[in-house]
Design an enzyme around this catalytic site. Structure first.
Site, mmCIF file in Angstrom:
data_model
loop_
_atom_site.group_PDB
_atom_site.id
_atom_site.type_symbol
_atom_site.label_atom_id
_atom_site.label_comp_id
_atom_site.label_asym_id
_atom_site.label_seq_id
_atom_site.Cartn_x
_atom_site.Cartn_y
_atom_site.Cartn_z
ATOM 1 C CG ASP A 104 7.148 -7.338 -1.734
ATOM 2 O OD1 ASP A 104 7.295 -8.687 -0.523
ATOM 3 O OD2 ASP A 104 8.412 -6.484 -1.824
HETATM 4 N N1 URA Z 1 13.525 -6.680 -0.745
HETATM 5 C C1 URA Z 1 12.000 -5.770 -1.061
HETATM 6 O O1 URA Z 1 11.712 -5.347 -1.127
HETATM 7 N N2 URA Z 1 11.156 -6.947 -1.923
HETATM 8 C C2 URA Z 1 11.017 -8.544 -2.240
HETATM 9 O O2 URA Z 1 9.820 -8.747 -2.723
HETATM 10 C C3 URA Z 1 12.205 -8.941 -1.770
HETATM 11 C C4 URA Z 1 13.358 -8.356 -0.922
#
Ligand code: URA
Length: 244
Positions: A104
């Site tokens: 993310d």
């Molecule tokens: N889980 C999440 O919530 N975000 C990420 O970037 C990776 C795994």
């Protein structure tokens, strides 16, 4: 222009050190001439042979990036936000690299980058159960009972039972009312860690991926990256093929 031993290593002929040995042993020709000088520089148009066989110059690159928060894991963004591409050198930007899977915008940590489509397909194939470990700083104090609940799996995306491979309590910070957990997943649903923590009734403050299979962030500062070693690429490839 690149040093001959670097080009040989990038072409997956051998490690940098073994490539130097090949050069010194007179086994490498550039444009028909034996080259034994280690500093010799070549460019993309040079014709390089090892033991009389022409080598195919490496088109495939593999990097391990330590992604900072505030960067998208995409090749470009129509809203003009920063992407992981902005962290690459000008030279590497020419290689059409892209991330293997995603982190993310607000997640930091280990992200592989490559331009090898087959490698990416293998690693991101749903049946390839690669371990990904995350350090998660959660707002609030998570009591033991809740950790057991998380270990047993929680429901996300309406009806998906998300069960982590492992959950470890690392720190309970009573003063700042936060909890630090390590969560290991073998799947990669969109925003899975955040959704799992929310399903438990908490909110993520910080999320960092610290491990991808056998790879960790050792020696790679936030915002920096390093090439994967030949044996690392081979090991990832071997794992992925054996598990599909
Ligand atoms: N889980 C999440 O919530 N975000 C990420 O970037 C990776 C795994």
């Amino acid at each position: 222009m690149e040093r001959l031993q670097k080009v040989l290593a990038q072409a997956n002929i051998a490690s940098r050190r073994k490539s130097e040995e090949l050069i010194v042993a007179g086994k490498v020709k550039v444009n028909g001439q034996v080259i034994t000088e280690l500093g010799f520089k070549v460019n993309k148009n040079d014709n390089i042979e090892v033991d009389g066989k022409p080598i195919k110059l490496a088109e495939h690159l593999y990097f391990l990036l330590n992604k900072p928060t505030g960067y998208l894991s995409t090749a470009s963004d129509d809203k003009g936000r920063r992407t992981v591409m902005d962290l690459l050198t000008e030279e590497h930007k020419e290689y059409r690299l892209y991330p293997v899977g995603r982190l993310d915008y607000d997640t930091a940590g280990l992200l592989l980058m490559t331009n090898d489509g087959e490698f990416t397909q293998h690693l991101t194939h749903p049946s390839f159960h690669i371990e990904k470990e995350y350090l998660v700083r959660v707002k609030g104090i998570i009591v033991r009972k809740k950790i057991v609940e998380l270990r047993n799996g929680v429901t996300i995306d309406n009806n998906y039972h998300a069960k982590p491979k492992a959950v470890r309590l690392i720190e309970l910070d009573k003063k700042n009312q936060s909890t630090l957990l390590s969560i290991t997943l073998i799947e990669g649903k969109n925003k899975q860690v955040r959704k799992m923590i929310e399903a438990l009734g908490f909110k993520v403050k910080n999320l960092t991926r610290i491990r991808y299979d056998f790879l960790n962030l050792e020696g790679v500062e936030r915002g920096r990256y390093r090439p994967l070693k030949i044996h690392e690429v081979k090991q990832l490839h071997a794992h992925s093929i054996s598990k599909i």
